[in-house]
Design an enzyme around this catalytic site. Sequence first.
Site, short mmCIF file in Angstrom:
data_model
loop_
_atom_site.label_atom_id
_atom_site.label_comp_id
_atom_site.label_asym_id
_atom_site.label_seq_id
_atom_site.Cartn_x
_atom_site.Cartn_y
_atom_site.Cartn_z
N HIS A 1 0.85 -1.18 0.00
CA HIS A 1 0.00 0.00 0.00
C HIS A 1 0.89 1.24 0.00
CE1 HIS A 1 0.62 -0.92 4.36
NE2 HIS A 1 0.97 0.34 4.33
C1 T46 Z 1 3.15 0.72 6.84
C2 T46 Z 1 3.89 -0.55 7.02
C3 T46 Z 1 5.36 -0.33 7.15
C4 T46 Z 1 -4.06 -0.36 13.41
O1 T46 Z 1 -5.18 -0.56 13.93
N1 T46 Z 1 -3.31 0.70 13.82
C5 T46 Z 1 -2.09 0.97 13.28
O2 T46 Z 1 -1.44 1.95 13.68
C6 T46 Z 1 -1.59 0.11 12.23
C7 T46 Z 1 -0.25 0.39 11.58
C8 T46 Z 1 -2.37 -0.95 11.83
N2 T46 Z 1 -3.57 -1.18 12.42
C9 T46 Z 1 -4.35 -2.36 12.03
C10 T46 Z 1 -4.88 -2.34 10.60
C11 T46 Z 1 -4.90 -3.81 10.22
O3 T46 Z 1 -6.11 -4.41 10.66
O4 T46 Z 1 -3.50 -3.49 12.10
C12 T46 Z 1 -3.77 -4.41 11.05
C13 T46 Z 1 -2.51 -4.68 10.22
O5 T46 Z 1 -2.18 -3.48 9.49
P1 T46 Z 1 -1.64 -3.50 7.99
O6 T46 Z 1 -2.24 -4.63 7.25
O7 T46 Z 1 -1.80 -2.14 7.40
O8 T46 Z 1 -0.08 -3.81 8.26
P2 T46 Z 1 1.14 -3.83 7.27
O9 T46 Z 1 2.20 -4.58 7.94
O10 T46 Z 1 0.73 -4.29 5.91
O11 T46 Z 1 1.57 -2.28 7.11
C14 T46 Z 1 2.04 -1.55 8.23
C15 T46 Z 1 1.34 -0.17 8.34
O12 T46 Z 1 -0.08 -0.33 8.33
C16 T46 Z 1 1.71 0.74 7.21
O13 T46 Z 1 1.28 2.06 7.49
O14 T46 Z 1 3.66 1.67 6.26
O15 T46 Z 1 3.44 -1.35 8.12
#
Ligand code: T46
Length: 132
Positions: free
Chosen positions: A50
């Site tokens: 993303h």
């Molecule tokens: C990024 C990369 C490096 C939250 O509720 N609060 C938060 O602050 C974050 C970061 C995530 N979440 C929830 C949203 C999803 O349900 O945690 C779950 C996993 O998040 P996501 O699928 O977005 O995780 P990654 O590892 O794909 O990405 C993350 C960050 O979201 C993103 O901003 O830059 O790490």
Amino acid sequence: MKLIRLIDLPPLGDERGSLVAIEANKHIPFEVKRVYYIFGTQSGVSRGFHAHKNLHQLAVCVAGKCRMLLDDGVNKESVWLDSPTKGLLIGNNVWREMHEFSNDCVLLVLASEYYDESDYIRDYSDFIRDKK
Ligand code: T46
């Protein structure tokens, strides 16, 4: 602007071990509103896929390693985050993917904004369209 922007985080060590301090607006060019960390990523799993419309972040592997791929819609570059003294700055409108997590990887992220799902661009074709 350079896609891969690494920041040196010098260890303030003594005979007891090492310590790294990261100060907002000093070592990194933003105020920190949120800190999160990613750990326990299963072997063979990739994350990210993303971009963000309005978010600046610093990512540091404080243990283990992973490979971060950044894509500005024209160029793709990847870098190993493999040291607690190596920080990667990630700005707005940059597609990111994290690959090849080691079992012991703990990826710490300092973020300039509170969590906001509407800030995410999760579809690569939307990302490329917004870039044009
Ligand atoms: C990024 C990369 C490096 C939250 O509720 N609060 C938060 O602050 C974050 C970061 C995530 N979440 C929830 C949203 C999803 O349900 O945690 C779950 C996993 O998040 P996501 O699928 O977005 O995780 P990654 O590892 O794909 O990405 C993350 C960050 O979201 C993103 O901003 O830059 O790490």
